[in-house]
Design a protein around this motif. Sequence first.
Motif, mmCIF file in Angstrom:
data_model
loop_
_atom_site.group_PDB
_atom_site.id
_atom_site.type_symbol
_atom_site.label_atom_id
_atom_site.label_comp_id
_atom_site.label_asym_id
_atom_site.label_seq_id
_atom_site.Cartn_x
_atom_site.Cartn_y
_atom_site.Cartn_z
ATOM 1 N N ILE A 1 2.856 -4.538 16.914
ATOM 2 C CA ILE A 1 1.692 -3.910 16.092
ATOM 3 C C ILE A 1 2.565 -2.926 14.884
ATOM 4 C CG2 ILE A 1 1.905 -2.133 17.837
ATOM 5 C CD1 ILE A 1 -1.632 -2.543 17.212
ATOM 6 N N ILE A 2 3.525 -2.263 15.347
ATOM 7 C CA ILE A 2 4.312 -1.421 14.346
ATOM 8 C C ILE A 2 4.534 -2.187 13.136
ATOM 9 C CG2 ILE A 2 6.392 0.093 13.923
ATOM 10 C CD1 ILE A 2 6.133 0.663 16.733
ATOM 11 N N ASP A 3 4.986 -3.294 13.193
ATOM 12 C CA ASP A 3 5.371 -4.060 11.884
ATOM 13 C C ASP A 3 4.109 -4.309 10.914
ATOM 14 O OD1 ASP A 3 7.923 -4.530 12.831
ATOM 15 O OD2 ASP A 3 7.464 -6.423 13.701
ATOM 16 N N LYS A 4 2.877 -4.768 11.704
ATOM 17 C CA LYS A 4 1.858 -4.953 10.921
ATOM 18 C C LYS A 4 1.190 -3.608 10.169
ATOM 19 C CE LYS A 4 0.198 -8.743 13.321
ATOM 20 N NZ LYS A 4 -0.853 -9.505 13.941
ATOM 21 N N ILE A 5 1.386 -2.377 11.031
ATOM 22 C CA ILE A 5 1.031 -0.985 10.224
ATOM 23 C C ILE A 5 2.082 -0.694 9.214
ATOM 24 C CG2 ILE A 5 0.992 1.551 10.960
ATOM 25 C CD1 ILE A 5 -0.072 0.623 13.819
ATOM 26 N N ALA A 6 3.351 -1.071 9.356
ATOM 27 C CA ALA A 6 4.375 -0.685 8.352
ATOM 28 C C ALA A 6 4.082 -1.591 6.894
ATOM 29 C CB ALA A 6 5.645 -1.045 8.746
ATOM 30 N N LEU A 7 3.618 -2.722 7.194
ATOM 31 C CA LEU A 7 3.221 -3.686 6.125
ATOM 32 C C LEU A 7 1.904 -3.168 5.549
ATOM 33 C CD1 LEU A 7 4.360 -7.193 7.562
ATOM 34 C CD2 LEU A 7 5.616 -6.022 5.552
ATOM 35 N N LEU A 8 1.086 -2.822 6.326
ATOM 36 C CA LEU A 8 -0.317 -2.320 5.661
ATOM 37 C C LEU A 8 0.088 -1.113 4.726
ATOM 38 C CD1 LEU A 8 -3.271 -2.383 5.255
ATOM 39 C CD2 LEU A 8 -3.307 -0.712 7.420
ATOM 40 N N LEU A 9 0.859 0.040 5.156
ATOM 41 C CA LEU A 9 1.328 0.963 4.223
ATOM 42 C C LEU A 9 1.968 0.532 3.186
ATOM 43 C CD1 LEU A 9 1.973 3.458 7.271
ATOM 44 C CD2 LEU A 9 0.403 3.805 5.615
ATOM 45 N N LEU A 10 2.888 -0.420 3.305
ATOM 46 C CA LEU A 10 3.645 -0.828 2.071
ATOM 47 C C LEU A 10 2.815 -1.728 0.961
ATOM 48 C CD1 LEU A 10 7.009 -2.303 3.625
ATOM 49 C CD2 LEU A 10 6.635 -0.101 2.209
ATOM 50 N N ALA A 50 8.755 1.646 4.414
ATOM 51 C CA ALA A 50 9.876 0.764 3.699
ATOM 52 C C ALA A 50 11.031 0.935 4.648
ATOM 53 C CB ALA A 50 10.046 1.462 2.669
ATOM 54 N N LEU A 51 11.430 1.827 5.115
ATOM 55 C CA LEU A 51 12.606 1.685 5.838
ATOM 56 C C LEU A 51 12.506 1.094 7.198
ATOM 57 C CD1 LEU A 51 13.691 5.612 5.450
ATOM 58 C CD2 LEU A 51 14.719 3.599 4.265
ATOM 59 N N TRP A 52 11.535 0.776 7.705
ATOM 60 C CA TRP A 52 11.311 0.211 8.948
ATOM 61 C C TRP A 52 11.047 -1.348 8.487
ATOM 62 C CZ3 TRP A 52 10.728 0.834 14.198
ATOM 63 C CH2 TRP A 52 10.343 -0.119 14.571
ATOM 64 N N CYS A 53 10.370 -1.636 7.615
ATOM 65 C CA CYS A 53 10.439 -3.030 7.024
ATOM 66 C C CYS A 53 11.917 -3.593 6.501
ATOM 67 C CB CYS A 53 9.689 -3.170 5.860
ATOM 68 S SG CYS A 53 7.758 -3.299 6.610
ATOM 69 N N VAL A 54 12.774 -2.718 6.466
ATOM 70 C CA VAL A 54 14.070 -3.222 5.993
ATOM 71 C C VAL A 54 14.564 -3.876 7.236
ATOM 72 C CG1 VAL A 54 16.501 -2.560 5.645
ATOM 73 C CG2 VAL A 54 14.655 -1.437 4.197
ATOM 74 N N SER A 55 14.307 -3.357 8.382
ATOM 75 C CA SER A 55 14.734 -4.029 9.685
ATOM 76 C C SER A 55 14.342 -5.479 9.807
ATOM 77 C CB SER A 55 14.469 -3.372 10.738
ATOM 78 O OG SER A 55 12.909 -3.409 11.188
ATOM 79 N N LEU A 56 12.972 -5.914 9.250
ATOM 80 C CA LEU A 56 12.654 -7.063 9.319
ATOM 81 C C LEU A 56 13.414 -7.982 8.689
ATOM 82 C CD1 LEU A 56 8.720 -6.294 8.214
ATOM 83 C CD2 LEU A 56 9.666 -6.909 10.696
#
Length: 69
Positions: A1-10, A50-56
Motif C-alpha cells: 500500500i505504501i508503494d501505491k501511495i508513493a506512486l500517487l504522490l509522484l 520519489a526517494l521511496w520509489c527509487v527502491s522499486l
Amino acid sequence: IIDKIALLLLIIGGVNWACGIFQFDLVAWIFGGQAAILSRVIYTLVAISALWCVSLLFRDTTETVHTSM
C-alpha cells in the motif's frame, strides 16, 4: 500500500511539473502559495515518495512458481 501511495504522490508531482510549462504551480495555487505550510508538506511528501520509489527499481519482483509432482 505504501508503494501505491508513493506512486500517487509522484503523479501529483508530475502533474504539477507539467503545469510548470505554463509557469503555473498547481500545488501552490490550491494550498495558498509556495510558502504555505500545506504546500510545503505536499512538496516534502512528493520528494519522500520519489526517494521511496527509487527502491522499486531494485526490488526483485519475479514470482516463484512451485509445482508439485
